[in-house]
Design a protein around this motif. Structure first.
Motif, PDB file in Angstrom:
ATOM      1  N   PHE A  78     -19.401  -7.285   7.125  1.00 51.85           N
ATOM      2  CA  PHE A  78     -18.501  -6.645   8.094  1.00 51.85           C
ATOM      3  C   PHE A  78     -17.061  -6.752   7.619  1.00 51.85           C
ATOM      4  O   PHE A  78     -16.296  -5.778   7.678  1.00 51.85           O
ATOM      5  N   MET A  79     -16.678  -7.902   7.126  1.00 50.06           N
ATOM      6  CA  MET A  79     -15.310  -8.120   6.663  1.00 50.06           C
ATOM      7  C   MET A  79     -14.950  -7.170   5.520  1.00 50.06           C
ATOM      8  O   MET A  79     -13.904  -6.519   5.542  1.00 50.06           O
ATOM      9  N   ILE A  80     -15.829  -7.064   4.538  1.00 52.96           N
ATOM     10  CA  ILE A  80     -15.511  -6.190   3.404  1.00 52.96           C
ATOM     11  C   ILE A  80     -15.588  -4.726   3.827  1.00 52.96           C
ATOM     12  O   ILE A  80     -14.855  -3.874   3.297  1.00 52.96           O
ATOM     13  N   GLY A  81     -16.434  -4.420   4.811  1.00 54.38           N
ATOM     14  CA  GLY A  81     -16.470  -3.059   5.341  1.00 54.38           C
ATOM     15  C   GLY A  81     -15.162  -2.688   6.014  1.00 54.38           C
ATOM     16  O   GLY A  81     -14.679  -1.551   5.880  1.00 54.38           O
ATOM     17  N   LEU A  82     -14.559  -3.631   6.730  1.00 47.98           N
ATOM     18  CA  LEU A  82     -13.243  -3.391   7.334  1.00 47.98           C
ATOM     19  C   LEU A  82     -12.207  -3.087   6.262  1.00 47.98           C
ATOM     20  O   LEU A  82     -11.387  -2.162   6.409  1.00 47.98           O
ATOM     21  N   ALA A  83     -12.221  -3.893   5.203  1.00 53.87           N
ATOM     22  CA  ALA A  83     -11.248  -3.681   4.127  1.00 53.87           C
ATOM     23  C   ALA A  83     -11.445  -2.319   3.464  1.00 53.87           C
ATOM     24  O   ALA A  83     -10.477  -1.616   3.152  1.00 53.87           O
ATOM     25  N   LYS A  84     -12.699  -1.948   3.252  1.00 57.40           N
ATOM     26  CA  LYS A  84     -12.992  -0.655   2.618  1.00 57.40           C
ATOM     27  C   LYS A  84     -12.489   0.497   3.479  1.00 57.40           C
ATOM     28  O   LYS A  84     -11.830   1.428   2.971  1.00 57.40           O
ATOM     29  N   ARG A  85     -12.775   0.462   4.775  1.00 59.79           N
ATOM     30  CA  ARG A  85     -12.311   1.531   5.665  1.00 59.79           C
ATOM     31  C   ARG A  85     -10.787   1.586   5.713  1.00 59.79           C
ATOM     32  O   ARG A  85     -10.192   2.665   5.767  1.00 59.79           O
ATOM     33  N   MET A  86     -10.133   0.443   5.693  1.00 60.88           N
ATOM     34  CA  MET A  86      -8.673   0.413   5.705  1.00 60.88           C
ATOM     35  C   MET A  86      -8.105   1.061   4.445  1.00 60.88           C
ATOM     36  O   MET A  86      -7.166   1.858   4.508  1.00 60.88           O
ATOM     37  N   ASN A  87      -8.680   0.753   3.302  1.00 65.26           N
ATOM     38  CA  ASN A  87      -8.198   1.338   2.050  1.00 65.26           C
ATOM     39  C   ASN A  87      -8.412   2.840   2.016  1.00 65.26           C
ATOM     40  O   ASN A  87      -7.561   3.598   1.527  1.00 65.26           O
ATOM     41  N   GLU A  88      -9.562   3.289   2.525  1.00 68.32           N
ATOM     42  CA  GLU A  88      -9.820   4.722   2.564  1.00 68.32           C
ATOM     43  C   GLU A  88      -8.815   5.426   3.477  1.00 68.32           C
ATOM     44  O   GLU A  88      -8.333   6.523   3.153  1.00 68.32           O
ATOM     45  N   MET A  89      -8.486   4.800   4.574  1.00 65.91           N
ATOM     46  CA  MET A  89      -7.577   5.403   5.530  1.00 65.91           C
ATOM     47  C   MET A  89      -6.151   5.495   4.986  1.00 65.91           C
ATOM     48  O   MET A  89      -5.440   6.473   5.215  1.00 65.91           O
ATOM     49  N   THR A  90      -5.733   4.469   4.262  1.00 65.41           N
ATOM     50  CA  THR A  90      -4.366   4.458   3.739  1.00 65.41           C
ATOM     51  C   THR A  90      -4.216   5.234   2.435  1.00 65.41           C
ATOM     52  O   THR A  90      -3.093   5.427   1.954  1.00 65.41           O
ATOM     53  N   GLY A  91      -5.339   5.656   1.830  1.00 66.61           N
ATOM     54  CA  GLY A  91      -5.261   6.380   0.571  1.00 66.61           C
ATOM     55  C   GLY A  91      -5.129   5.485  -0.644  1.00 66.61           C
ATOM     56  O   GLY A  91      -4.846   5.967  -1.748  1.00 66.61           O
ATOM     57  N   HIS A  92      -5.364   4.173  -0.458  1.00 66.43           N
ATOM     58  CA  HIS A  92      -5.231   3.221  -1.575  1.00 66.43           C
ATOM     59  C   HIS A  92      -6.556   2.932  -2.257  1.00 66.43           C
ATOM     60  O   HIS A  92      -6.605   2.121  -3.190  1.00 66.43           O
ATOM     61  N   ASP A  93      -7.613   3.553  -1.841  1.00 68.27           N
ATOM     62  CA  ASP A  93      -8.944   3.157  -2.293  1.00 68.27           C
ATOM     63  C   ASP A  93      -9.134   3.307  -3.801  1.00 68.27           C
ATOM     64  O   ASP A  93      -9.921   2.574  -4.408  1.00 68.27           O
ATOM     65  N   THR A  94      -8.427   4.258  -4.415  1.00 71.28           N
ATOM     66  CA  THR A  94      -8.577   4.472  -5.858  1.00 71.28           C
ATOM     67  C   THR A  94      -7.485   3.792  -6.671  1.00 71.28           C
ATOM     68  O   THR A  94      -7.445   3.943  -7.890  1.00 71.28           O
ATOM     69  N   ASN A  95      -6.627   3.055  -6.004  1.00 74.33           N
ATOM     70  CA  ASN A  95      -5.553   2.341  -6.694  1.00 74.33           C
ATOM     71  C   ASN A  95      -6.165   1.182  -7.497  1.00 74.33           C
ATOM     72  O   ASN A  95      -6.861   0.340  -6.939  1.00 74.33           O
ATOM     73  N   PRO A  96      -5.937   1.099  -8.818  1.00 77.92           N
ATOM     74  CA  PRO A  96      -6.578   0.046  -9.629  1.00 77.92           C
ATOM     75  C   PRO A  96      -6.365  -1.375  -9.113  1.00 77.92           C
ATOM     76  O   PRO A  96      -7.330  -2.150  -9.058  1.00 77.92           O
ATOM     77  N   PRO A  97      -5.148  -1.784  -8.708  1.00 80.00           N
ATOM     78  CA  PRO A  97      -5.016  -3.150  -8.169  1.00 80.00           C
ATOM     79  C   PRO A  97      -5.847  -3.371  -6.903  1.00 80.00           C
ATOM     80  O   PRO A  97      -6.395  -4.459  -6.695  1.00 80.00           O
ATOM     81  N   VAL A  98      -5.948  -2.331  -6.066  1.00 79.78           N
ATOM     82  CA  VAL A  98      -6.768  -2.441  -4.863  1.00 79.78           C
ATOM     83  C   VAL A  98      -8.240  -2.564  -5.245  1.00 79.78           C
ATOM     84  O   VAL A  98      -8.991  -3.355  -4.650  1.00 79.78           O
ATOM     85  N   GLN A  99      -8.663  -1.791  -6.236  1.00 76.09           N
ATOM     86  CA  GLN A  99     -10.052  -1.872  -6.681  1.00 76.09           C
ATOM     87  C   GLN A  99     -10.380  -3.255  -7.243  1.00 76.09           C
ATOM     88  O   GLN A  99     -11.476  -3.783  -7.049  1.00 76.09           O
ATOM     89  N   MET A 100      -9.418  -3.884  -7.911  1.00 69.36           N
ATOM     90  CA  MET A 100      -9.629  -5.236  -8.429  1.00 69.36           C
ATOM     91  C   MET A 100      -9.780  -6.232  -7.273  1.00 69.36           C
ATOM     92  O   MET A 100     -10.656  -7.109  -7.291  1.00 69.36           O
TER      93      MET A 100
END
Length: 517
Positions: free
Chosen positions: A336-358
């Motif tokens: 659940f915790m990592i799912g929250l983080a994933k949805r947040m990144n998708e919403m902010t448009g940071h999901d493909t940012n390399p530091p975010v992916q790391m």
């Protein structure tokens, strides 16, 4: 006197200030699976819960307590659903009826896996946020019943009692909570050397028909919602502490038993939009006061015996079963915790940012370690000479020893990913009801993939998970879930196969010299 060997029958509810003993169920007396509605009705039994300076009349109706009760009721409905029968139940060997799988004594690796999948189903229904759901302490009693000889060391009747209590809970689908830690009054002294010998919950009187308990015990997570309270001690006791070295069960509504829960996080002035988790899944933690509580002998499985009180945790699989359930609940929460983080990144448009992916890769690694270690407890489980399956305790304590570090690191990663998102949200859901405010909020607080309400709802959900009082309690809870990390590390140190490790060293030291070297 070391306890009455004549056990009269299984424990029952307390009615009209007297202990009612039910007769042992016959093979044809299988009870239907408990429903959520039946569970909620059972809580209206006169239990004494004190909150905000008052006695709570009904935990199912109190605005700060009712939603957690309903969440637990939902677990019973999941287990009772016909489509979940195979997943959630097994057949009682005593009544022939379906009973909750958390009471199954595993005799094979497949049985152990079935128990895990049962707990996973329940954990998903609460997003892993209710750590002491009904499958937790039931797992301890399952471990006790698997090895009754540990209790027979002090008398055959104690073994009979622990098996009877297990069967009564199993066949009636009961919810047991426990209080197994003494209060933090003066930890520099053992129990019997406290300023008042009745500060810690212990025996103050012995009668022909039972014993009387007075004193306090903690932490009783979920206690206000349970059917029975299990009293024992998991911390080491010393000679002289015999009055506190007990193992017993009492109904939550037993005369003289009082529960003092901490301040609840669900409050009447909070709405489910701003606090979606606090309002639903606050399972509560309670101080328990025993004010001359009578316990009949048949409800006592360990009496004034320091050795048996210690051995119940290490010579039975109880601790392993209970904490395997805890790890299943925990890895579900981490999903659940990592799912929250994933949805947040998708919403902010940071999901493909390399530091975010790391950062997400690190989160995924930690979640995978915890889940894999739970499954590994099954894969390398052992079967003892009595045919009882024990999850790998080395594997269990290895992951428990690192749990507090993993949890803190994961929360910190999510905070870093969120930046200022949590502290730039509207003040409450009511802001959307003001047309002037709503226009600004909708324009400036949306995201590239969501409108403002959807974005705020997600961020409120994440904040409730990690930043609210509810979230803060969870952070503290996970830090000490299995006790202090030093205790868990001592457990893994005690169980690790050093003989095999040092044999490698000895083999290296014994290598012959290299000719010509």
């Amino acid at each position: 006197m070391a306890g009455n060997p004549a056990a009269a029958g299984p424990i029952g509810k307390v009615t009209n200030m007297s202990v009612q003993r039910a007769s042992a169920p016959k093979p044809s007396a299988a009870k239907p699976l408990r429903t959520g509605a039946e569970y909620l009705r059972s809580l209206k039994d006169g239990r004494r819960v004190y909150l905000d300076g008052e006695l709570v009349k009904d935990v199912t109706e109190h605005p700060a307590l009712r939603e957690a009760a309903r969440a637990i009721a939902g677990l019973y409905d999941i287990a009772a659903a016909p489509e979940n029968r195979e997943l959630m139940t097994f057949t009682s060997p005593k009544t022939g009826g379906p009973v909750l799988r958390c009471f199954q004594i595993p005799k094979s690796h497949a049985d152990l896996k079935a128990r895990r999948l049962f707990s996973e189903k329940w954990a998903e229904a609460t997003f892993g946020l209710m750590g002491r759901s009904p499958d937790h302490v039931s797992s301890f009693f399952t471990g006790y019943a698997a090895k009754p000889g540990v209790f027979a060391a002090a008398g055959k009747h104690y073994a009979e009692n622990v098996v009877r209590l297990y069967e009564e809970a199993r066949d009636n689908h009961l919810y047991i909570s426990y209080a197994i830690i003494p209060p933090q009054i003066d930890r520099s002294k053992p129990a019997h050397r406290q300023s008042d010998p009745t500060l810690y919950a212990g025996v103050v009187k012995e009668r022909d028909d039972g014993i009387v308990i007075s004193g306090a015990q903690q932490l009783a997570t979920g206690g206000i919602y349970s059917d029975w309270l299990h009293l024992s001690v998991i911390q080491p006791l010393q000679p002289g502490d015999e009055n506190y070295a007990n193992g017993l069960v009492v109904p939550i509504n037993a005369p003289g038993l009082k529960l003092y829960p901490r301040r609840p996080f669900a409050r009447p002035d909070m709405n489910a939009f701003d606090y979606p988790l606090s309002n639903r899944f606050d399972e509560s933690d309670s101080y328990v006061i025993f004010d001359n509580v009578f316990v009949p002998w048949e409800n006592v499985y360990c009496y004034r015996n320091i050795d048996v009180c210690r051995d119940q945790w290490r010579l039975t699989p109880a601790h392993a079963y209970g904490n395997l359930q805890a790890q299943v609940r925990y890895y579900t929460k981490l999903r659940f915790m990592i799912g929250l983080a994933k949805r947040m990144n998708e919403m902010t448009g940071h999901d493909t940012n390399p530091p975010v992916q790391m950062a997400m890769g690190e989160l995924a690694a930690l979640v995978s370690i915890v889940e894999s270690m739970a499954i590994a407890q099954e894969a390398v489980a052992t079967i003892d000479e009595e045919g009882v399956v024990w999850p790998s305790r080395t594997t269990l304590y290895a992951v428990m020893a690192l749990q507090s570090e993993f949890n803190g690191r994961m929360l910190e990663i999510i905070r870093e990913l969120a930046g200022s998102a949590f502290i730039t949200l509207p003040s409450s859901a009511a802001d959307f009801d003001n047309p002037d405010m709503a226009r600004d909020i909708e324009r400036y607080m949306r995201s590239a993939s969501s409108d403002a309400r959807g974005r705020v709802a997600l961020m409120r959900l994440i904040w409730d998970f990690l930043g609210s009082e509810f979230g803060g309690r969870h952070q503290q809870y996970e830090k000490f879930y299995g006790g202090g990390s030093h205790v868990v590390k001592q457990n893994i140190n005690r169980l690790y196969d050093y003989k095999r490790a040092t044999a490698l060293v000895d083999a290296a030291l014994a290598l012959p010299p290299i000719k010509g070297g």
